[in-house]
Design an enzyme around this catalytic site. Structure first.
Site, PDB file in Angstrom:
ATOM      1  N   GLU A  54      80.140  75.698  47.981  1.00 55.17           N
ATOM      2  CA  GLU A  54      80.611  74.422  47.435  1.00 55.17           C
ATOM      3  C   GLU A  54      82.113  74.446  47.148  1.00 55.17           C
ATOM      4  O   GLU A  54      82.817  73.488  47.430  1.00 55.17           O
ATOM      5  CB  GLU A  54      79.835  74.115  46.148  1.00 55.17           C
ATOM      6  CG  GLU A  54      80.312  72.871  45.446  1.00 55.17           C
ATOM      7  CD  GLU A  54      79.555  72.594  44.139  1.00 55.17           C
ATOM      8  OE1 GLU A  54      78.637  73.354  43.803  1.00 55.17           O
ATOM      9  OE2 GLU A  54      79.910  71.607  43.481  1.00 55.17           O
ATOM     10  N   ASP A  92      81.998  77.016  36.690  1.00 52.85           N
ATOM     11  CA  ASP A  92      81.125  76.408  37.686  1.00 52.85           C
ATOM     12  C   ASP A  92      81.405  76.932  39.092  1.00 52.85           C
ATOM     13  O   ASP A  92      81.982  76.198  39.908  1.00 52.85           O
ATOM     14  CB  ASP A  92      81.317  74.885  37.642  1.00 52.85           C
ATOM     15  CG  ASP A  92      80.310  74.146  38.495  1.00 52.85           C
ATOM     16  OD1 ASP A  92      79.421  74.800  39.042  1.00 52.85           O
ATOM     17  OD2 ASP A  92      80.427  72.914  38.601  1.00 52.85           O
ATOM     18  N   GLU A 112      74.856  67.328  32.887  1.00 47.27           N
ATOM     19  CA  GLU A 112      75.282  66.373  33.918  1.00 47.27           C
ATOM     20  C   GLU A 112      74.302  65.207  34.053  1.00 47.27           C
ATOM     21  O   GLU A 112      73.894  64.839  35.145  1.00 47.27           O
ATOM     22  CB  GLU A 112      75.459  67.090  35.258  1.00 47.27           C
ATOM     23  CG  GLU A 112      76.519  68.171  35.197  1.00 47.27           C
ATOM     24  CD  GLU A 112      76.816  68.818  36.544  1.00 47.27           C
ATOM     25  OE1 GLU A 112      75.888  68.930  37.355  1.00 47.27           O
ATOM     26  OE2 GLU A 112      77.977  69.183  36.755  1.00 47.27           O
TER      27      GLU A 112
HETATM   28  C1  BDP Z   1      77.829  71.881  40.216  1.00 46.58           C
HETATM   29  C2  BDP Z   1      77.513  71.042  41.418  1.00 46.58           C
HETATM   30  C3  BDP Z   1      76.405  70.056  41.159  1.00 46.58           C
HETATM   31  C4  BDP Z   1      75.199  70.807  40.599  1.00 46.58           C
HETATM   32  C5  BDP Z   1      75.619  71.560  39.362  1.00 46.58           C
HETATM   33  C6  BDP Z   1      74.524  72.429  38.802  1.00 46.58           C
HETATM   34  O1  BDP Z   1      78.686  70.353  41.777  1.00 46.58           O
HETATM   35  O2  BDP Z   1      76.107  69.428  42.371  1.00 46.58           O
HETATM   36  O3  BDP Z   1      74.183  69.926  40.304  1.00 46.58           O
HETATM   37  O4  BDP Z   1      76.679  72.440  39.672  1.00 46.58           O
HETATM   38  O5  BDP Z   1      74.628  73.639  38.956  1.00 46.58           O
HETATM   39  O6  BDP Z   1      78.614  72.941  40.675  1.00 46.58           O
HETATM   40  O7  BDP Z   1      73.592  71.928  38.210  1.00 46.58           O
END
Ligand code: BDP
Length: 735
Positions: free
Chosen positions: A422, A394, A321
Site C-alpha cells: 500500500e 500505519d 476509521e
Molecule cells: C490503512 C489502510 C486502510 C485499512 C486500514 C486498516 O489505508 O485501507 O482499512 O489501514 O488497517 O493502512 O484497518
C-alpha cells in the site's frame, strides 16, 4: 535451445506439400508455446533438474515413495511428492511398499519399533514439527520424512521438496524443524463484491457467486502454496467487514473453502462487523453489556460451528476509521472483545482484536494504540489476541517498532505486517519486504531492562504468552501470477518463512525463493539477491527517507502528495519533522529506557528515524557532513540511482531468466524508475519551496516540473486499476 518460430516455418516451407497445413497448425499453437512462464506455479515450479550430476543422484534415490497411514493430509503430501519429484525428475514416482520405498513419509508413532528407537532424539514433540533423515537400512539408502502428526509430514514433505528444488545435499540429510510461532496467518482485505482493499493484483480470488458449488482449482493451489511456507490460518475477508459474511448463505460458502484448506492444515478466520446483531437481526443495539447481544453472538457462533466444526475465530476492527465498536456504547475494547471471546471460547475459538485505532482528534495519532491498550492489559479473556501493526502509525515505509510490543505482558499479541504494498510501491515496485520485517523483529525493546527483540515478544519466549501469532495482509489477487509483480511473490513467501522461523535471514530466504522461482545459475542468483537486498532501502530513500511518513496521496495512496500531508512532516521555513520528544507530542515516552533517551536526543536518535522523532532545522549537520537539506536531496537522488542500478543488474542476467518474466520485470523496473523520479521531483520541489533552499546543482535536473506534477497528480486520481479503500458503509435503517 528452443527453435524460433521463423526457423520452424522456414524449415517446413522447404517441404512444399507440408507447408500450408503445418503453418496453419503452428499459427494456432505457437502463441501458447512461446508464452513463457506465467508465474502461476509460484515457487512450486518443479521444473526438470538440468544439473546432470544432481539429477543422477535424485534419480538413483528418489524413484519411489511409501506413505504410512491414510488421511487427506497424507494424501496431499503424496500428491505433492508425485508432482514435485515427478516434475523435477521428469518421470512417474511410484508408490511402493515400506520395504521398497526410497522415501518414507510417516508419523513417528507409525514407525517400526527399531526405527522409533533409532530416531528418538530427532522426534519433535511439537504437533506441527517434523524431522527428515537419510539413513542406510539393510544396505539400502532411505530418506524418512517423519511428522509428529499428519500436518508435520506435509510440512516435512514441502521442506524436502524445497531441499531438492534448491539442490541441497541429500546424503546425510538430517533436519529437525518446528515453527516458532503458533498462528501464521494471512489476512485478506477482500470484499464480498470481489474488490480488494489495497489490493493491486486484480480481484479477490474468492468467487463468492460460484461458491459453495464450484471449487476453483486456484483454491487448492492457494492452499498448497501457503502450506509450503507454513501458513496455517487465513482470514478471508476485509477487516472493514460486511455483516453479510455471517449470513447462512456465506457460512455455507465458507464451509466449502474449509474443505479445501483442511488437508493443508489451514484454519479459517473471518473478519466480522461489530454491529452485525443490528444489521442482520434488527436488534436495537450491539452494546456488549446487553444480554440479548451476548445471546445473539452465542447463537451465531453455535451456528458457525455446526457448519464449520474447526472454525478458528474472528478478526475484528472496531472503533477504528469509522467501524462500529463497543465505544459507540461507552464500553471499552475489553468489553467488546470479551463478549465475542466468550461465545467463541465455548468452541475453543479465538478472537483477534486489532489495536489499529486512532481518533483524529488533532493529537499525535501514533500514540493512540498504546494509550488505549496498555491500561487494558490482563483484562482480555485468555482466548483473545491483540493484533498490533508493526509500527505505531500505519505500514509506512519505515517506522520504529510499535511500543505496544513489550508493554502488554499479560496479553497475547499478534504481529500484523503488510505484505500488500500500500505504501511501498503497489505492485509496480520491486521491493523485498523481508528487510522491513527483519528490521522490526530484530528491534530491541529493552523490555524489563534486558535485551529483548520484538521477535521474542511475538514468539512468546520473553513473556511466556500461551498464544503466539504473526499475520500478514495479503497481496494476492486473481491475476494469473497471483501478485502482479513477479517479485511480490517473494514477499508472500518471505512472510510465511519468517512467521515460521524469524531467525532466518532475509538473504537466506531470498536465495531459496530465487532458486525455486527464477534460476539456479549462481551468478544470476547472486545478482538477484543483491537486487532484492538493496531494494527496500532504495524505496525508503526515493519515497520517505530519514523517518518521513505519509507523503503519499490521500485516498488511494498512489504517488507523492507532500503538499497535502503537512500534518505528517511539519515542514516550514525553519526545518522539517515531527517533534515526538518531551518538548513535542512526547510519543517517545512510550518507549522504555534506554531507547527513550536515545530517541529523545537528536544526537543519538538513529538518522533513519530522525524526522519521525524530531523537528530538525534545515541547516542541521548530519553525520555525513551534509546539512539536513543536502542530505534529503542526497537520499532522494540516491534512491533513484538505486533503481537504475537494479535495472542494470537485472539486464545483465537476462540470459538466465525466462524471457516473459525477464521482460515483465524489466518493464516494471522502468516504471519504478519513472515513479522514483516522480517521488523525488515532487518531494524535493515542494520542500525546496518551503525551505527556500535550492537543490544542489550536482544532482540531475528534475524530470517533472511543477505543471507536470499537477498533471500527474490529476491523472492518478482517475486510475481505476489502483484499488482504493471501500469500507463497508452501514445501511441506514429506514424504520
Ligand atoms: C490503512 C489502510 C486502510 C485499512 C486500514 C486498516 O489505508 O485501507 O482499512 O489501514 O488497517 O493502512 O484497518
Amino acid at each position: 535451445m528452443i527453435p524460433t518460430e521463423k526457423w520452424i516455418i522456414n524449415t517446413i516451407c522447404s517441404k512444399r506439400s507440408l507447408c500450408f497445413p503445418v503453418i496453419l497448425f503452428l499459427f494456432t499453437i505457437l502463441p501458447f508455446l512461446s508464452r513463457g512462464d506465467d508465474g502461476y506455479r509460484l515457487w512450486l515450479k518443479y521444473d526438470k533438474i538440468t544439473d546432470t550430476a544432481y539429477y543422477r543422484v535424485c534419480q538413483q534415490h528418489l524413484q519411489s515413495f511409501t506413505i504410512v497411514g491414510s488421511s487427506k493430509t497424507l494424501e496431499a503430501a503424496a500428491k505433492e511428492i508425485k508432482k514435485g519429484l515427478g516434475g523435477m525428475l521428469a518421470t512417474d514416482i511410484k508408490e511402493v511398499s515400506f520395504r521398497d520405498g526410497q522415501l518414507i513419509l510417516t508419523k513417528y508413532k507409525d514407525l517400526p519399533v527399531r526405527l522409533k528407537k533409532q530416531f528418538r532424539q530427532d522426534n519433535s514433540s511439537h504437533e506441527e514439527g517434523y524431522f527428515i533423515r537419510d539413513i542406510e537400512e539393510k544396505g539400502k539408502r532411505k530418506i524418512f520424512i517423519v511428522g509428529q502428526e499428519d500436518i508435520g509430514v506435509l510440512y516435512g514433505t514441502f521442506h524436502f521438496l524445497r531441499t531438492v528444488q534448491t539442490r541441497g545435499r541429500l546424503e546425510g540429510l538430517s533436519i529437525r524443524n518446528a515453527p516458532k510461532v503458533q498462528w501464521r496467518m494471512l489476512n485478506h482485505w477482500d470484499n464480498l463484491n470481489r474488490t480488494v482493499e489495497r489490493g493491486y493484483a486484480g480481484l479477490s480470488i474468492w468467487k463468492w457467486d460460484e461458491l459453495p458449488n464450484k471449487i476453483d482449482e486456484r483454491y487448492v493451489d492457494y492452499a498448497r502454496a501457503n502450506s509450503s511456507i507454513g501458513i496455517n490460518a487465513v482470514a478471508v475477508n476485509n477487516v472493514n467487514a460486511s455483516p453479510n459474511i455471517l449470513t447462512q448463505e456465506y457460512l455455507e460458502k465458507l464451509a466449502a473453502l474449509t474443505e479445501v484448506f483442511r488437508p493443508y492444515g489451514i484454519r479459517l478466520f473471518i473478519s466480522i462487523n461489530f454491529a452485525s446483531p443490528k444489521a442482520l437481526s434488527g436488534l436495537p443495539t450491539a452494546d456488549p453489556f446487553e444480554p440479548e447481544v451476548q445471546r445473539w453472538w452465542d447463537n451465531k457462533v453455535d451456528e458457525i460451528y455446526s457448519i464449520i466444526p474447526d472454525f478458528a475465530g474472528f478478526l475484528v476492527k472496531a472503533n477504528s476509521e469509522g467501524q462500529p465498536g463497543p465505544q459507540d456504547y461507552g464500553r471499552s475494547h475489553v468489553d467488546g472483545a470479551n463478549v465475542l471471546a466468550r461465545s467463541l471460547a465455548r468452541h475453543n475459538g479465538i478472537l483477534i482484536w486489532r489495536a489499529f485505532v486512532y481518533e483524529n482528534k488533532g493529537n499525535d495519532r501514533v500514540k493512540d494504540p498504546y494509550d488505549e491498550f496498555v491500561s487494558l492489559d490482563g483484562q482480555f479473556l485468555p482466548n483473545v489476541f491483540v493484533q498490533t501493526k508493526n509500527g505505531p502509525l500505519d505500514f509506512q515505509p519505515r517506522e520504529p517498532y510499535s511500543p505496544l510490543f513489550g508493554a502488554l505482558p499479560s496479553t497475547p499479541q499478534m504481529m500484523e505486517f503488510q505484505i500488500t504494498q500500500e505504501y511501498t510501491g503497489f505492485s509496480t515496485h520491486l521491493v523485498y519486504l523481508a528487510k522491513l520485517y527483519k528490521e522490526v523483529l530484530d528491534s530491541d525493546t529493552y523490555t524489563d531492562g534486558q535485551h529483548a527483540p520484538v521477535a521474542q515478544i511475538v514468539d512468546g519466549t520473553l513473556q511466556g504468552q500461551s498464544m503466539t501469532g504473526m499475520a500478514g495482509v495479503s497481496n494476492i489477487g486473481d491475476v494469473q501470477n497471483w501478485t502482479g509483480h513477479p517479485f511480490a511473490q517473494a514477499n508472500w513467501y518471505t512472510f510465511g518463512r519468517l512467521a515460521w522461523d524469524h531467525e532466518l535471514s532475509s538473504k537466506q530466504i531470498a536465495k531459496e525463493w530465487i532458486e525455486m522461482t527464477l534460476t539456479h545459475e549462481p551468478k544470476a542468483v547472486e545478482t538477484i539477491m543483491a537486487i532484492m537486498e538493496s531494494s527496500y532501502e532504495h524505496m525508503v530513500n526515493y519515497m520517505m527517507p530519514l523517518g518521513l511518513t505519509v507523503l503519499s496521496s490521500g485516498g488511494h495512496h498512489y504517488g507523492p502528495q507532500p503538499w497535502q500531508r503537512a500534518g505528517f512532516h511539519n515542514a516550514n521555513k525553519d526545518g522539517i519533522g515531527y517533534n515526538r520528544t518531551s518538548t513535542g507530542s512526547n510519543a517517545v515516552a512510550q518507549y522504555t529506557e534506554p531507547l527513550r533517551r536515545k530517541f529523545e536526543q537528536v544526537e543519538t536518535c538513529p538518522e533513519s528515524l530522525l524526522l519521525w522523532f524530531h523537528h530538525v532545522p534545515w541547516s542541521y549537520h548530519m553525520r555525513s557532513g551534509r546539512t539536513l537539506w543536502e542530505e534529503l536531496c542526497f537520499k532522494y537522488n540516491d534512491g533513484v540511482d538505486g533503481v537504475r542500478q537494479m535495472q542494470q543488474q537485472w539486464r545483465a542476467i537476462h540470459h538466465q531468466i525466462d524471457t516473459a518474466t525477464f521482460e515483465q520485470v524489466d518493464r516494471l523496473l522502468a516504471e519504478q524508475e519513472d515513479e522514483a523520479v516522480w517521488w523525488r521531483d515532487a518531494c524535493l520541489e515542494y520542500f525546496s519551496q518551503i525551505s527556500k533552499l535550492a537543490i544542489p546543482t550536482e544532482y540531475e535536473a528534475p524530470r517533472y516540473k511543477e505543471e507536470d506534477l499537477k498533471k500527474k497528480e490529476k491523472q492518478s486520481q482517475n486510475l481505476k486499476h489502483y484499488s482504493v479503500a471501500r469500507p463497508y458503509v452501514m445501511p441506514q435503517k429506514t424504520n
